[in-house]
Design an enzyme around this catalytic site. Structure first.
Site, PDB file in Angstrom:
ATOM      1  N   GLU B  61       0.557  -1.168  -0.572  1.00  0.00           N
ATOM      2  CA  GLU B  61      -0.051   0.045   0.440  1.00  0.00           C
ATOM      3  C   GLU B  61       0.601   1.234   0.123  1.00  0.00           C
ATOM      4  OE1 GLU B  61       0.010  -2.676   2.502  1.00  0.00           O
ATOM      5  OE2 GLU B  61      -2.650  -3.400   2.077  1.00  0.00           O
ATOM      6  N   PHE B  86      -6.111  -0.244   6.251  1.00  0.00           N
ATOM      7  CA  PHE B  86      -4.588   0.129   4.949  1.00  0.00           C
ATOM      8  C   PHE B  86      -4.831   1.436   3.676  1.00  0.00           C
ATOM      9  CE2 PHE B  86      -6.396  -5.073   4.796  1.00  0.00           C
ATOM     10  CZ  PHE B  86      -5.103  -4.573   5.906  1.00  0.00           C
ATOM     11  N   HIS B 112     -15.179  -0.485   3.933  1.00  0.00           N
ATOM     12  CA  HIS B 112     -14.492  -1.339   5.345  1.00  0.00           C
ATOM     13  C   HIS B 112     -13.957  -0.520   6.225  1.00  0.00           C
ATOM     14  CE1 HIS B 112     -14.846  -4.862   1.393  1.00  0.00           C
ATOM     15  NE2 HIS B 112     -14.939  -6.078   2.639  1.00  0.00           N
TER      16      HIS B 112
END
Lengths: 280, 316
Positions: B61, B86, B112
């Site tokens: 990431e 993330f 999420h």
């Protein structure tokens, strides 16, 4: 095309600028800056195709990124002496209200800078993004990025290295300033880098070595790297340099990584470097 | 009959996926990056429609954020896609230096978020992301409330020049805002007007707030419900105007109390018009595995918690 002698003259003046800039504010990073003076001079005065009339998108121009942003003095000097901004502005380095921040930034709008750096390990990713955008735009120019060797201890570098080869980013030349020193000491003592050639090769890069404090070798090395572009692999140059190169008492240790010379030391250092253009 | 009805249950991440596809059709400079969660982020339609503008970043990431920043230099409008956890904490320094401080036109799409991630548990249930992102100078922070609003927000931020954090979620949730709505960054949406108390809600808590308002109205209270989808820049005027009218405020969000929407509202009110305020938010706690509705109940984010908070603030 500049002669090697002319380039060496320019590098001498760049070294004088670096020393005077850090001395004036009693802060900054002379060691790595001096070591990379030949690289930046070769890049901007011989190798890269660019316009000093700065545009952020740099379309159809070669681009330069500095991942180890703490050696900003060398970049600022070379940018100023290439016409990006007035040479007199070098006197504002690290001072209040200056465009020449301690570490390079776009935030104050300094021409020549395309992204902030300073927190280490981030430049390769940005350079890859810029290189991929060039490909998407049908722009065939090259993206250059400079890294410190100590900086390779950052994990993001290896994420980026893996990503660049996977995506065949072959318009990218990343140079490692391989002086084997970092702020706390020798890289071998702090956190060994191991076999960098083998590591970059294992990550799918085309790796070459280059002497970075010899102008002739630097120019020919950068030309050789340029010739390697477009072959499906990103290119890594392991550039051997000496921290503090050009000033005898600053070489041979890590202690001038981030320390400015005092009045007497500045005088001594400048006496070793010819004023080839006018000091700012 | 209930005052608010939903048309269907749909996840906000699908709103993002559909909005991204539409944004991609409208502007060829829109590109998307994803860190090995293409299906979870609903980015497959964009990937299929524009394979040359989709970049698989792998489980890396930090690099993805930097590559996105670099892509903007060549005029691209990159959307990064991964879970909210993330998209923020893991890559905070990359966002701070390479995107926010550098003023790059990156859209950080974060799925999420919050407790409603559910069964995966606290490692993935980030409840600190709004706070982290709103503290960054120049960062726009958006947390839409349903599928349609998320879709509209995604299209809108592609047309906005500057870094944006777009937060959405995993579960199927009531769809109650109109299709093809106009999304105005920084503009509050007033769902209903009232005189006794103002509920200011964001994200999944908006639906809960509307249901809470119905219950409270049945008890005789006049409740104003304001949806703040853009936490930064905050719609100061809408909040101050409503607080001046009702004199009582409850905020509701799927986030830590520290650093969330409630903090922003309280700061605004404290400086301009001190007003009693109660928070519906997670109180300095990590989450845990469970079903979204169970977690909303246990951690005090659902309708009953909002009703209770309104009753508390009415006594002050």
């Amino acid at each position: 095309m500049a002669s090697i002698q002319e380039l060496e003259n320019t590098a001498s003046q760049v070294r004088r600028d670096i020393l005077r800039m850090v001395h004036a504010v009693n802060s900054g990073h002379p060691g790595g800056s001096l070591g990379c003076a030949d690289y930046f001079t070769a890049l901007y005065f011989e190798i890269m195709d660019y316009s000093a009339d700065f545009k952020m998108d740099g379309k159809n121009e070669d681009l330069c990124f500095l991942s180890n942003g703490h050696i900003s003095p060398v970049w600022y000097s070379v940018l100023a002496r290439s016409g990006f901004f007035p040479i007199t502005e070098l006197s504002t380095f690290r001072k209040i209200d200056s465009r020449l921040q301690g570490h390079p930034t776009t935030h104050e709008g300094l021409p020549g800078i395309r992204i902030a750096s300073g927190s280490l390990g981030q430049g390769m990713s940005a350079a890859i993004g810029a290189a991929m955008a060039k490909k998407m735009n049908g722009d065939t120019k090259t993206v250059y990025c400079l890294h410190g060797d100590g900086e390779l201890q950052e994990g993001q570098i290896w994420e980026a290295a893996m990503f660049a080869s996977h995506n065949k980013v072959d318009n990218l030349i990343c140079t490692v300033d391989y002086n084997k020193r970092q702020i706390d000491g020798d890289t071998d003592d702090v956190l060994s880098l191991g076999n960098l050639r083998a590591k970059f090769e294992a990550f799918g890069w085309d790796v070459m070595e280059m002497e970075g404090n010899n102008m002739e070798a630097t120019v020919s090395g950068l030309k050789e790297a340029k010739a390697k572009t477009g072959n499906g692999k990103p290119i890594c140059i392991l550039m051997t340099t000496e921290m503090g190169a050009g000033v005898d008492f600053m070489m041979g240790s890590h202690k001038w990584h981030g320390v400015a010379p005092n009045d007497e030391q500045l005088k001594d250092a400048l006496s070793q470097l010819t004023e080839t253009a006018e000091d700012y | 009959m209930a005052k608010y009805e939903y048309t269907e249950m749909k996840d906000t991440r699908s709103g993002f996926g559909d909005g991204l596809l539409e944004a991609g059709k409208r502007n060829k400079n829109v590109v998307a990056l994803c860190a090995d969660l293409t299906g979870s982020l609903k980015m497959n339609d964009f990937k299929d429609a524009f394979p040359d503008r989709f970049i698989q970043a792998g489980i890396a990431e930090a690099n993805m954020m930097g590559v996105a920043a670099g892509l903007t230099i060549g005029g691209k409008i990159p959307f990064t896609g991964t879970f909210a956890n993330f998209s923020t904490g893991r890559v905070y320094d990359q966002i701070r230096q390479s995107i926010a401080y550098s003023g790059k036109n990156v859209k950080i799409a974060a799925s999420h978020a919050g407790l409603t991630l559910g069964e995966d548990g606290a490692t993935h249930q980030i409840l600190e992301d709004i706070g982290l992102m709103k503290m960054l100078p120049g960062m726009v922070v958006i947390n839409p409330c349903d599928y349609e609003q998320t879709k509209a927000a995604t299209i809108a931020i592609a047309e906005f020049d500057g870094p944006v954090y777009l937060r959405f979620g995993r579960p199927k949730w009531p769809v109650f805002t109109p299709a093809n709505q106009k999304f105005e960054i920084g503009k509050a949406v007033t769902f209903q007007e009232g005189n006794n108390v103002t509920i200011i809600a964001t994200g999944h808590c908006v639906w809960e707030s509307l249901k809470a308002a119905e219950e409270l109205e049945a008890e005789g209270l006049s409740v104003e419900v304001i949806n703040i989808h853009t936490i930064k820049p905050l719609d100061n005027d809408a909040i101050l105007k409503s607080a001046a009218k009702t004199g009582r405020v409850v905020t509701a969000e799927e986030h830590q109390m520290n650093g969330g929407l409630g903090d922003s509202v309280a700061q605004l009110l404290a400086r301009n018009n001190p007003t009693p305020i109660e928070y519906v938010a997670v109180d300095d706690s990590f989450g845990e595995s469970g079903k979204p509705e169970e977690l909303f109940e246990k951690y005090g984010l659902g309708k009953s918690s909002i009703v209770a908070a309104v009753k508390r603030v009415m006594k002050r």
